[in-house]
Design an enzyme around this catalytic site. Structure first.
Site, short mmCIF file in Angstrom:
data_model
loop_
_atom_site.label_atom_id
_atom_site.label_comp_id
_atom_site.label_asym_id
_atom_site.label_seq_id
_atom_site.Cartn_x
_atom_site.Cartn_y
_atom_site.Cartn_z
N ASP A 153 45.03 34.74 31.35
CA ASP A 153 43.76 34.95 32.02
C ASP A 153 42.64 35.29 31.04
O ASP A 153 42.52 36.44 30.59
CB ASP A 153 43.95 36.09 33.04
N ASP A 201 36.96 31.02 32.36
CA ASP A 201 37.91 31.96 32.98
C ASP A 201 39.13 31.25 33.54
O ASP A 201 39.09 30.75 34.68
CB ASP A 201 37.18 32.73 34.09
O1 LIG Z 1 37.93 37.85 39.41
C1 LIG Z 1 37.75 36.70 39.14
C2 LIG Z 1 36.46 35.95 39.31
C3 LIG Z 1 35.79 36.25 40.59
C4 LIG Z 1 36.27 35.70 41.78
C5 LIG Z 1 35.58 35.97 42.93
C6 LIG Z 1 34.48 36.81 42.90
C7 LIG Z 1 34.05 37.36 41.71
C8 LIG Z 1 34.70 37.08 40.54
N1 LIG Z 1 38.67 35.93 38.58
N2 LIG Z 1 39.82 36.46 38.10
C9 LIG Z 1 40.10 36.57 36.78
N3 LIG Z 1 41.32 37.07 36.65
C10 LIG Z 1 41.84 37.28 37.89
C11 LIG Z 1 43.07 37.80 38.30
C12 LIG Z 1 43.31 37.93 39.65
C13 LIG Z 1 42.35 37.56 40.59
C14 LIG Z 1 41.11 37.01 40.20
C15 LIG Z 1 40.88 36.90 38.84
#
Ligand SMILES: O=C(Cc1ccccc1)Nn1cnc2ccccc21
Length: 326
Positions: free
Chosen positions: A33, A215
């Site tokens: 991640d 990401d």
């Molecule tokens: O958290 C996020 C991005 C996100 C999604 C929705 C709204 C705001 C931001 N991704 N993420 C990056 N690593 C993760 C791990 C678990 C869940 C989501 C994860």
């Protein structure tokens, strides 16, 4: 010097990609991640009610960091927390002898329910690692001084196994040249600036996407509301309040989405944007492009990353991202 490669196996709909990691004597499948900086795993300390179906890290092989803890909440409001050990971690032959391993004592429902994933391996900057009282380094930062080159690469694929490499670039995995852009790591993310975009191959690039992060931990491509609206107007999609996002016909007519990064155009095929049927057999799909409203920046998640070869590079002193067409 070390270098190595590990497979990235897609889950259904490429929702996430999982890679085998050896921690002590445990072999786990972790979600690499680049949007977070904690290496955590289901463990012998995770309640059985939360860890059914998961491989677990046996912390008996580790050395506990007394009084240390971690707690993380992701953008989608999922989260986990627990205790901290140091242990030997091996990824594709690259070894970190004393890596901080975060053993979960509690995980949120979405992690318990995703039985393919035994935890996460964070590859964002260590400045956002959540371990207290003393922040720990990511696997990449731990092994970085031992790597042939201070970089890792990401080759995710649509519905097929891709790979991550550490310490080297595999030029057989991309076509043409690599375009590098500077990274602003002040928020702990692989943050860059994306430029103009076009829908369906019409060269008229309009507007500008702006600040974005690369990401791998996010499934979809989150773009400014205006860009997203322009895309679905051409794609015949609509915002579905009940679904909480844009939907569009699954039938294969979705236009491509192109964006300029570092002056080079990268294209996401329309087939990646008809992301998944709302329910099995439905002819309406949830969109792979969604608005980034409320996030503060755009997120170039797996829907974008599986269309390119991406290089996460700190070998030049200041960090940079390289993109090449796959
Ligand atoms: O958290 C996020 C991005 C996100 C999604 C929705 C709204 C705001 C931001 N991704 N993420 C990056 N690593 C993760 C791990 C678990 C869940 C989501 C994860």
């Amino acid at each position: 010097a070390q270098s190595g490669e590990v497979a990235a196996d897609p889950q259904q709909y490429d929702q996430a990609y999982l890679s085998p990691v050896t921690i002590g004597n445990s072999e786990l499948m972790l979600d690499f991640d680049t949007g977070s900086a904690d290496l955590w795993a289901f463990s012998n300390e995770t309640p059985a009610s939360q860890s059914q179906g998961h491989e677990r890290y046996d912390s008996a092989t580790g050395t506990e960091l007394d009084g240390y803890s971690w707690s993380i909440t992701y953008g989608d409001q999922s989260g986990a927390g627990g205790n901290v050990y140091t242990d030997k971690v091996v990824v594709g032959g690259v070894t970190a002898t004393r890596q901080a391993v975060e053993a979960a004592t509690s995980v949120s429902a979405s992690f318990s329910q995703n039985i393919d994933s035994d935890g996460l391996l964070g590859l964002a900057f260590s400045s956002i690692n959540t371990v207290q009282p003393r922040q720990q380094t990511t696997f990449f930062d731990t092994v970085r001084p031992t790597l042939a080159k201070a970089l890792f690469t990401c080759d995710l694929r649509q519905g097929d196994a891709g790979s991550y490499t550490f310490g080297y670039i595999d030029s057989s995995k991309y076509q043409g040249t690599v375009t590098y852009v500077p990274v602003d790591d002040s928020q702990g993310f692989w943050q860059f600036t994306a430029g103009g975009y076009s829908v369906g191959g019409d060269n008229a690039t309009s507007g500008s996407v702006g600040t974005a992060i690369a990401d791998t931990g996010t499934s979809l491509l989150y773009l400014p509301a205006a860009v997203t609206k322009a895309y679905y107007e051409q794609a015949g999609g609509r915002y579905d309040n009940q679904q909480g996002g844009y939907t569009l016909p699954c039938n294969g007519g979705a236009p491509d989405f192109s964006v300029a990064i570092g002056g080079k155009t990268f294209t996401v095929p329309g087939s990646y944007i008809a992301y998944a049927p709302l329910t099995t057999g439905s002819s309406t799909c949830f969109g792979g492009i969604q608005p980034d409203t409320g996030i503060g920046f755009s997120i170039f998640g797996d829907v974008f990353l599986k269309a390119v070869y991406a290089i996460f590079d700190v070998s030049q002193g200041s960090p940079r991202l390289g993109f090449a067409a796959q």
